[in-house]
Design an enzyme around this catalytic site. Structure first.
Site, short mmCIF file in Angstrom:
data_model
loop_
_atom_site.label_atom_id
_atom_site.label_comp_id
_atom_site.label_asym_id
_atom_site.label_seq_id
_atom_site.Cartn_x
_atom_site.Cartn_y
_atom_site.Cartn_z
N HIS A 196 0.08 -2.30 7.51
CA HIS A 196 -1.31 -1.82 7.56
C HIS A 196 -2.22 -2.60 6.62
O HIS A 196 -1.77 -3.47 5.86
CB HIS A 196 -1.38 -0.32 7.27
N CYS B 115 5.52 0.99 2.99
CA CYS B 115 4.91 0.19 4.05
C CYS B 115 4.64 -1.24 3.58
O CYS B 115 4.84 -1.57 2.41
CB CYS B 115 3.59 0.84 4.50
#
Length: 372
Positions: free
Chosen positions: A322, A335
Site C-alpha cells: 500500500h 504490510c
C-alpha cells in the site's frame, strides 16, 4: 737565659701553628667531595623521564627511579651530618648511578610505550569506525532489541572520546577509551551478526523462490518480487526488471510472519487478490495479497500444536502492498509500504491474480557485507 727561653717558645708556637696549618690543608685536601653535580645529573635524568611521559607510560620504572633518588638524598643528608673526615659518599654515588640508569630505562620504555599505544589506538579506532559503518549500513536496519542498540550507542560515544584524546595526543587515554569502545561495539555487532546469520540460514530457499519468480516472468507475465533485506520491490517481466521501488516493511520485518500482531512481513509465494483505492483503503491505494496461504496455515497450526505459539493466538491477515510510505523507517503492521507516487505506478502496472513473491534476501549475506 730568659730571652733564650722566649725564643724557644716562639719557635715551638710557630712550629705548632705551621703543623696545624699543614694538617688543616691536608684535611681539607682529603675532605670527601660532596656529589652535588652527580645529584644534579640524577635530577635531570628524572625530569627528562617525566617529560617523556614516564609517570604515565612507564610508571613502575619511574617510581623506582624516584625511590632510588630519595635514597641518594637521604644518604647524602646523613653523611653531611658527620664530621667531614668521616664522610663517605660511596653509597650516595651508588644510588645516583642507579637512579640515572633507571630513569633512562623509564624514559626509553615510556617513549616505546607511547609509540606502541599510538599505533594500537590509531589502528583500533580505524577498525571500530569500520564496525560502526557496517552497523549503520546493515545491522541498524534490522529489528534489534533496545539493549543491543543501547550498547552500540555507548560504544559510539566511547569511540568518540578515544578519537578526541588521540587528536589531543593523549595516547594512553585514547587507548583506554578505545578498549572500552571495542568491548561495546564488538558486543553489539556480534549480536546483530548472530541474528542475521540465523535468519539467513533460509537463504537457499529464498534463492530458489527468487529464481522461480524470475523464470515465471519469462513467459511474459508480470510478477512482483520483494527483497526484504534490500527493502526493494521489483516488478519483473520477460525475466527482466521492469520497475523497482523502495519499500518499507513491518516493524519486526525480519523473519517469517508467525501470528497476528507480531508486526512481521511474511515470506512466501502469494498473489494479488484485490485492488483498493478511494474509501476502500486508508493507505491511499493498496494491493491485497492472499496471506495467509495454505502453507502459512499449516505452519501456524503445527506451531500451535507443538506449543511454539500460545493456544489462543490467531493467524494474521490483511497483508497489503500500500501507499503512505516514504517515512524512512519500517513502520507497518506487516504490510509493504511504498511512496504514493510509486504506488500510482504499481497500481497501473498490476492486475489481480499477479504473483507476489516475498523473500528475505536475493543476495547471500557475505556479498551484502562485502559491498558495505
Amino acid at each position: 737565659m730568659g730571652k733564650g727561653k722566649n725564643k724557644s717558645f716562639i719557635r715551638v708556637v710557630i712550629a705548632v701553628v705551621g703543623l696545624l696549618f699543614v694538617l688543616g690543608i691536608v684535611l681539607i685536601w682529603l675532605k670527601p667531595k660532596s656529589p652535588q653535580s652527580e645529584l644534579k645529573l640524577a635530577r635531570e635524568a628524572l625530569n627528562s623521564a617525566q617529560k617523556a611521559g614516564a609517570e604515565e607510560y612507564a610508571k613502575p620504572l619511574y617510581e623506582e627511579a624516584k625511590q632510588l633518588y630519595d635514597s641518594a638524598m637521604s644518604s647524602w643528608t646523613a653523611q653531611n651530618e658527620q664530621f667531614f673526615p668521616k664522610r663517605d659518599y660511596k653509597a650516595v654515588l651508588s644510588f645516583v648511578n642507579l637512579t640515572i640508569a633507571k630513569a633512562i630505562e623509564a624514559e626509553q620504555n615510556s617513549l616505546q610505550q607511547i609509540k606502541n599505544t599510538n599505533v594500537i589506538a590509531k589502528r583500533g579506532i580505524e577498525d571500530l569506525e569500520g564496525k560502526i559503518l557496517l552497523y549503520n549500513h546493515i545491522y541498524k536496519q534490522i529489528p534489534l532489541s533496545n539493549t543491543v542498540s543501547k550498547v552500540h550507542n555507548l560504544g559510539v560515544m566511547k569511540l568518540s572520546e578515544a578519537k578526541i584524546a588521540y587528536d589531543s595526543e593523549r595516547y594512553n587515554e585514547a587507548f583506554v577509551s578505545y578498549k572500552e569502545a571495542a568491548v561495546l561495539l564488538n558486543s553489539s555487532n556480534d549480536k546483530a551478526e548472530q541474528i542475521l546469520k540465523e535468519w539467513f540460514s533460509d537463504y537457499p530457499h529464498w534463492e530458489k523462490m527468487g529464481a522461480d519468480a524470475i523464470r515465471l516472468s519469462k513467459s511474459g507475465h508480470k510478477i512482483i518480487l520483494v527483497d526484504k533485506m534490500a527493502h526493494q520491490l521489483f516488478v519483473y517481466q520477460n525475466g527482466k526488471i521492469l520497475r523497482s521501488f523502495k519499500a518499507e516493511l513491518g516493524v519486526n520485518w525480519m523473519g517469517d510472519k508467525r501470528q497476528k500482531g507480531d508486526k512481521a512481513t511474511p515470506e512466501g509465494m502469494y498473489r494479488v487478490i484485490q485492488k483498493k483505492e478511494g474509501s476502500r483503503t486508508k493507505f491511499y491505494r493498496a494491493l491485497l495479497i492472499n496471506y495467509p496461504n495454505e502453507e502459512d496455515k499449516q505452519r501456524f497450526n503445527s506451531e500451535k500444536k507443538k506449543g511454539a505459539l500460545p493456544f489462543r493466538t490467531h493467524i494474521g491477515n490483511l497483508i497489503e502492498i500500500h501507499g503512505l510510505g516514504g517515512k524512512g523507517i519500517d513502520w507497518t503492521d506487516g504490510c509493504i509500504a511504498l511512496k504514493n507516487k510509486d504506488m500510482d505506478v504499481l497500481f497501473c502496472l498490476i492486475d489481480t491474480g499477479i504473483s507476489v513473491i516475498i523473500v528475505g534476501s536475493l543476495e547471500p549475506l557475505n556479498e551484502i557485507c562485502e559491498k558495505n
